[in-house]
Design a protein around this motif. Structure first.
Motif, mmCIF file in Angstrom:
data_model
loop_
_atom_site.group_PDB
_atom_site.id
_atom_site.type_symbol
_atom_site.label_atom_id
_atom_site.label_comp_id
_atom_site.label_asym_id
_atom_site.label_seq_id
_atom_site.Cartn_x
_atom_site.Cartn_y
_atom_site.Cartn_z
ATOM 1 N N GLU A 1 0.829 -1.209 0.000
ATOM 2 C CA GLU A 1 0.000 0.000 0.000
ATOM 3 C C GLU A 1 0.864 1.259 0.000
ATOM 4 O O GLU A 1 0.541 2.245 -0.670
ATOM 5 C CB GLU A 1 -0.924 -0.014 1.219
ATOM 6 N N SER B 1 0.819 4.186 -2.859
ATOM 7 C CA SER B 1 0.572 5.599 -2.559
ATOM 8 C C SER B 1 1.758 6.467 -2.972
ATOM 9 O O SER B 1 1.583 7.596 -3.442
ATOM 10 C CB SER B 1 0.269 5.782 -1.067
ATOM 11 N N THR C 1 -0.764 -6.755 -3.367
ATOM 12 C CA THR C 1 -1.959 -6.595 -2.540
ATOM 13 C C THR C 1 -2.969 -7.700 -2.827
ATOM 14 O O THR C 1 -3.607 -8.231 -1.907
ATOM 15 C CB THR C 1 -2.599 -5.217 -2.787
#
Length: 373
Positions: A134, A138, A304
């Protein structure tokens, strides 16, 4: 048989998510340790940070911190349990004596403490890997980074270190590659500025083909627009065959590749490659940077997806994530080649003054094109 009351369809309990398997593993382990504190030695290298529940982590910390009781005394009274509760409660206010007794009753077999600890570590590995993916996603999506490639590759290196650490903790097994259905690649969004930079590369590559010979680090897959990708192939084909390169010869190569259509006339194509500005390497690096950032986002989504699939074992997560990172590392290698200082051993020519690596202002393009013609 005991009667289980039916819940009303609108009951709030229907919306409470069921506990994850690790919740029961944590309960079973803590119950085993409260029953037989000596089993703590079987849980290595488990630490409090591996627990998903904060309350369970605080209780485990108390068990590890306090001296174990005498087994004979422990079998006769709850003094040690009370001491554990008092030690943990300041850090987990909701904890009470009733819950400790629930944990003791829940544990199937205290001798299986090592197996419960392994389940907890496996779930923690999944969570840690997901969190790093994650952060990679980002970072790759942040348009305000001063050095996006360095930031993205730094995050990828962090994932690599996590995988190295996990590799020694979990035993390999057959069928180690995850069978998770991967999400489709998100189409790369192309702004007009991005497409303009691709057009500028094609024009400067046509004007200065000698520099293109040393740009094997840029591939057709790095382009946003298929037409630009195909024209780059046309130009590089001419260069590497030793052919003459100018807008007309590029037109001829494009014709042989079937690029001329009703919407792309010969005049349009020659105009596309006839307005050079700056250096081919400068525009090429910008295109490669965008491709690398996009690949990082795809890798993050892939990792993910692996971590979101509870069917994957830790070793499958490690194997799948390493393969995903390998795709990003392939672009890293090309990026390093593109940005490495040029030396005599590379055979690359030094950049001349009129074509600095730094991109020129847009308004200089016409001047550059006029001087070329």
């Amino acid at each position: 048989m005991p009667h289980t009351p039916e819940l009303d369809e609108d009951d709030d309990l229907d919306r409470v998510p069921a506990p994850k398997p690790v919740h029961y593993a944590e309960q079973a382990l803590l119950g085993a340790l409260l029953l037989e504190p000596a089993r703590l030695a079987d849980t290595e290298p488990l630490i409090a940070q591996h627990f998903d529940s904060h309350t369970h982590a605080m209780l485990f910390t108390a068990i590890r911190t306090l001296p174990p009781p005498d087994p004979a005394d422990h079998a006769k009274d709850t003094a040690w349990l009370n001491t554990v509760l008092n030690h943990a409660r300041p850090h987990a206010p909701g904890l009470n004596a009733s819950y400790l007794h629930t944990l003791v009753q829940f544990c199937p077999l205290a001798k299986h403490a090592a197996a419960y600890a392994k389940m907890i570590r496996a779930d923690n590995a999944r969570r840690v890997l997901c969190a790093h993916a994650e952060r990679l996603a980002s970072t790759a999506a942040d348009p305000g980074l001063p050095n996006p490639v360095a930031s993205v590759l730094g995050m990828a290196d962090d994932i690599g270190r996590v995988l190295d650490s996990l590799t020694g903790q979990f035993v390999p097994h057959p069928g180690s590659f995850p069978r998770t259905a991967l999400p489709p690649d998100v189409p790369r969004q192309a702004s007009e500025e991005d497409l303009d930079e691709e057009r500028l590369l094609l024009a400067t590559a046509t004007a200065y083909p000698a520099e293109v010979r040393h740009m094997r680090w840029l591939t057709e897959a790095d382009f946003l627009l298929p037409l630009h990708s195909a024209l780059w192939q046309s130009i590089t084909a001419l260069v590497h065959r030793g052919g003459m390169v100018d807008p007309v010869t590029v037109l001829g190569e494009a014709q042989h590749r079937g690029l001329l259509t009703g919407t792309l006339t010969p005049k349009d194509l020659m105009a596309l490659v006839s307005t050079p500005a700056g250096s081919p390497e400068y525009w090429g690096e910008k295109i490669l940077q965008r491709a690398l950032i996009a690949r990082a986002q795809a890798v993050a989504a892939r990792i993910t997806a692996y971590t979101d699939d509870p069917a994957n074992t830790p070793h499958q997560l490690i194997t799948g994530s390493r393969r995903a990172l390998a795709d990003l590392n392939a672009l890293r290698t090309r990026w390093n080649r593109a940005t490495a200082p040029k030396s005599a051993s590379t055979g690359a020519p030094a950049r001349s003054g009129p074509r600095p690596r730094a991109g020129p202002p847009r308004q200089t393009a016409v001047t550059a094109a006029s001087s070329h013609r």
